[in-house]
Design an enzyme around this catalytic site. Structure first.
Site, PDB file in Angstrom:
ATOM      1  N   LYS A 196      18.154  27.931   5.901  1.00  0.00           N
ATOM      2  CA  LYS A 196      16.918  27.661   6.613  1.00  0.00           C
ATOM      3  C   LYS A 196      17.097  26.387   7.412  1.00  0.00           C
ATOM      4  O   LYS A 196      17.338  25.315   6.853  1.00  0.00           O
ATOM      5  CB  LYS A 196      15.790  27.502   5.597  1.00  0.00           C
ATOM      6  CG  LYS A 196      14.459  27.195   6.217  1.00  0.00           C
ATOM      7  CD  LYS A 196      13.377  27.296   5.164  1.00  0.00           C
ATOM      8  CE  LYS A 196      12.050  26.869   5.715  1.00  0.00           C
ATOM      9  NZ  LYS A 196      11.014  26.912   4.683  1.00  0.00           N
ATOM     10  N   ARG A 206       3.024  26.792  10.873  1.00  0.00           N
ATOM     11  CA  ARG A 206       2.432  25.634  10.188  1.00  0.00           C
ATOM     12  C   ARG A 206       0.943  25.506  10.512  1.00  0.00           C
ATOM     13  O   ARG A 206       0.169  25.076   9.675  1.00  0.00           O
ATOM     14  CB  ARG A 206       3.218  24.365  10.512  1.00  0.00           C
ATOM     15  CG  ARG A 206       4.605  24.441   9.882  1.00  0.00           C
ATOM     16  CD  ARG A 206       5.449  23.215  10.111  1.00  0.00           C
ATOM     17  NE  ARG A 206       6.780  23.431   9.547  1.00  0.00           N
ATOM     18  CZ  ARG A 206       7.786  22.594   9.678  1.00  0.00           C
ATOM     19  NH1 ARG A 206       7.627  21.471  10.348  1.00  0.00           N
ATOM     20  NH2 ARG A 206       8.954  22.863   9.135  1.00  0.00           N
ATOM     21  N   ARG A 218      11.036  17.713   7.661  1.00  0.00           N
ATOM     22  CA  ARG A 218      11.742  18.411   6.581  1.00  0.00           C
ATOM     23  C   ARG A 218      13.243  18.348   6.741  1.00  0.00           C
ATOM     24  O   ARG A 218      13.962  19.125   6.150  1.00  0.00           O
ATOM     25  CB  ARG A 218      11.287  19.868   6.565  1.00  0.00           C
ATOM     26  CG  ARG A 218       9.812  19.977   6.335  1.00  0.00           C
ATOM     27  CD  ARG A 218       9.393  21.330   5.813  1.00  0.00           C
ATOM     28  NE  ARG A 218       8.002  21.200   5.424  1.00  0.00           N
ATOM     29  CZ  ARG A 218       7.011  21.965   5.839  1.00  0.00           C
ATOM     30  NH1 ARG A 218       7.270  23.010   6.573  1.00  0.00           N
ATOM     31  NH2 ARG A 218       5.785  21.731   5.471  1.00  0.00           N
ATOM     32  N   LYS A 249      17.089  31.937   8.639  1.00  0.00           N
ATOM     33  CA  LYS A 249      15.819  31.650   9.294  1.00  0.00           C
ATOM     34  C   LYS A 249      15.939  30.394  10.134  1.00  0.00           C
ATOM     35  O   LYS A 249      16.466  29.411   9.619  1.00  0.00           O
ATOM     36  CB  LYS A 249      14.780  31.458   8.191  1.00  0.00           C
ATOM     37  CG  LYS A 249      13.419  31.063   8.645  1.00  0.00           C
ATOM     38  CD  LYS A 249      12.533  30.915   7.451  1.00  0.00           C
ATOM     39  CE  LYS A 249      11.383  30.045   7.867  1.00  0.00           C
ATOM     40  NZ  LYS A 249      10.665  29.515   6.779  1.00  0.00           N
ATOM     41  N   SER A 275       7.630  32.564  13.508  1.00  0.00           N
ATOM     42  CA  SER A 275       6.405  32.481  14.304  1.00  0.00           C
ATOM     43  C   SER A 275       6.633  32.074  15.758  1.00  0.00           C
ATOM     44  O   SER A 275       6.088  32.677  16.674  1.00  0.00           O
ATOM     45  CB  SER A 275       5.432  31.512  13.628  1.00  0.00           C
ATOM     46  OG  SER A 275       6.032  30.240  13.444  1.00  0.00           O
TER      47      SER A 275
HETATM   48  C1  PBG Z   1       7.729  27.464   3.980  1.00  0.00           C
HETATM   49  C2  PBG Z   1       7.864  28.451   5.071  1.00  0.00           C
HETATM   50  C3  PBG Z   1       7.838  28.205   6.442  1.00  0.00           C
HETATM   51  C4  PBG Z   1       7.985  29.439   7.078  1.00  0.00           C
HETATM   52  C5  PBG Z   1       8.086  30.400   6.091  1.00  0.00           C
HETATM   53  N1  PBG Z   1       8.039  29.760   4.855  1.00  0.00           N
HETATM   54  C6  PBG Z   1       7.558  26.976   7.202  1.00  0.00           C
HETATM   55  C7  PBG Z   1       8.346  25.774   7.172  1.00  0.00           C
HETATM   56  O1  PBG Z   1       9.425  25.622   6.602  1.00  0.00           O
HETATM   57  O2  PBG Z   1       7.809  24.874   7.790  1.00  0.00           O
HETATM   58  C8  PBG Z   1       8.006  29.646   8.562  1.00  0.00           C
HETATM   59  C9  PBG Z   1       7.837  31.014   9.034  1.00  0.00           C
HETATM   60  C10 PBG Z   1       7.516  31.155  10.465  1.00  0.00           C
HETATM   61  O3  PBG Z   1       7.608  30.224  11.279  1.00  0.00           O
HETATM   62  O4  PBG Z   1       7.135  32.272  10.828  1.00  0.00           O
HETATM   63  N2  PBG Z   1       6.900  27.933   2.973  1.00  0.00           N
END
Ligand code: PBG
Length: 326
Positions: A196, A206, A218, A249, A275
C-alpha cells in the site's frame, strides 16, 4: 512471401476473431464492490467527489446490496463510519458497530455473497491515523496489533468471509491469524493490503470515510511510490505471517507492481482501483473530455492484464452492466 501484417490485420478486423484471440477477459466475477456504512438512520448520502457512490446507514444498506447481488457481483468490502471516534478507535471493536451489523444483515439475506471487511483504525480514531499513538504522536505499531486483531475477530464473529487489514502495521497479519485461530476462525482467510503506497489517490476516500489524519501523514507506515523491490519484501513478510491473498493499492499507477507480484507469488493478487482513480474518470467524463465508459473498461482491463485476479472498484456496478450488454 506476404508480410505477416496482412494477416495480423485480418485477425484484428473481425470482432469475432478479435474476441477469439484476446488474451485478457474481464468478467463480473472479477469485481469486489466497496460499501460505506455510516452511523445513524435512514441515510443515503452521495459522496461529493465520487458521483454515484453513497454512504448508507445499516437500515438502508440492502438497497445497494440487492442491486450488487442482482448484477452478479460476487463480493463486497465494507468500511464503517462510526458516530463515536476516540484516541483508541474503540468503536471498531463493537459487536453492534456499523460494519458488524451490516455483515450480519448481508449474510442473512445472501449467504453466498462474499463479505470482506476492511480492518483498520483510521475511520475510528479521533486523530485519523491507522493505529494507537504514542505520547509523542507516532503510531505505536505493537500496541496497535492487539486492537486490530480484536477488530478482525469481531468481524469474523459477525460473519465476515474474509478480513482485509489495511493499516500497514508490521506483524498484523500474524497477530490477526493467531487471534482468529484461537477463537475457532481458522477457516477465515486474510486478504492483506500488503503493498500500500502513501498515495494522493486516496483523497476522495478520506472524505467519504472521514479519515483524513488530523495532523501529519501516513508516510511512515505506507510505502514510497518510488519503490518496487520493497513491494516484494512487504508481500513476503505478509505471506510468511499467513496472508492468503495479497493486495496492491492503488492500481493504475502501480501496474508494474501488480505484474511483479503476479510473477513472483503463487497467490491470488487483488488490485484496489482506488477513489482518486475513480473520481478522475468521473470528472473528465462529466466534462465530456473522454468517453467515460470506454476509459473505464480499458482501465479495468489493464489492471487484469497486468496480473490482478480480482479488482476492488467503485466502477463495479457500471462495468457489470456494460459486460451484460456484450
Ligand atoms: C484505510 C484505507 C484507505 C483506503 C482503503 N482503506 C485510506 C487510506 O489509507 O488513507 C483507500 C481507498 C480508496 O482511496 O478508494 N482504511
Amino acid at each position: 512471401m506476404e508480410f505477416p501484417y496482412l494477416r495480423l490485420r485480418r485477425l484484428r478486423k473481425s470482432q469475432t476473431i478479435r474476441d477469439m484471440v484476446r488474451e485478457t477477459h474481464l468478467s463480473v466475477k472479477d469485481f469486489i464492490y466497496p460499501l460505506f456504512v455510516v452511523h445513524g438512520k435512514n441515510k443515503k448520502e452521495e459522496i461529493k467527489s465520487m458521483p454515484g457512490i453513497f454512504r448508507y446507514s445499516v437500515d438502508r444498506i440492502m438497497e445497494e446490496v440487492d442491486e450488487v447481488y442482482e448484477l452478479g457481483i460476487p463480493a463486497v468490502i465494507l468500511f464503517g463510519i462510526p458516530s463515536h471516534k476516540d484516541e483508541q478507535g474503540s468503536s471498531a471493536l463493537r459487536d453492534d458497530g456499523e460494519v458488524q451489523q451490516a455483515v450480519r444483515k448481508i449474510k442473512k439475506k445472501y449467504p453466498d455473497m462474499v463479505v470482506i471487511t476492511d480492518v483498520c483504525l483510521c475511520e475510528y480514531t479521533s486523530h485519523g491515523h491507522c493505529g494507537i499513538l504514542t505520547k509523542k504522536g507516532d503510531v505505536d505499531n505493537d500496541a496497535t496489533l492487539e486492537v486490530l486483531a480484536e477488530e478482525a475477530l469481531s468481524h469474523a464473529r459477525a460473519g465476515a468471509d474474509i478480513v482485509a487489514p489495511s493499516d500497514m502495521m508490521d506483524g498484523r497479519v500474524l497477530a490477526i491469524r493467531e487471534k482468529l485461530d484461537e477463537n475457532g476462525y481458522e477457516h477465515i482467510p486474510i486478504l492483506s493490503y500488503s503493498v500500500k503506497y502513501a498515495s494522493a489517490f486516496y483523497g476522495p476516500f478520506r472524505d467519504a470515510a472521514e479519515s483524513t489524519p488530523a495532523f501529519g501523514d501516513r508516510r511512515s507506515y505506507q510505502m514510497d511510490p518510488g519503490n518496487a523491490k520493497e513491494a516484494i519484501r512487504e508481500a513476503t513478510l505478509d505471506i510468511n505471517e499467513g496472508a492468503d491473498m495479497i493486495m496492491v493499492k492503488p492500481a493504475l499507477s502501480y501496474l508494474d507492481i501488480i505484474s511483479l507480484l503476479a510473477d513472483e507469488f503463487p497467490y491470488p493478487i487483488v488490485a484496489y482501483n482506488v477513489s482518486g482513480e475513480y473520481s478522475m474518470v468521473k470528472a473528465a467524463g462529466k466534462l465530456g473530455w473522454i468517453d467515460e465508459n470506454r476509459v473505464m473498461m480499458e482501465i479495468l482491463l489493464s489492471i487484469k492484464r497486468a496480473g490482478a485476479d480480482l479488482i476492488i472498484t467503485y466502477h463495479a456496478k457500471e462495468a457489470a452492466k456494460l459486460l451484460q450488454l456484450k
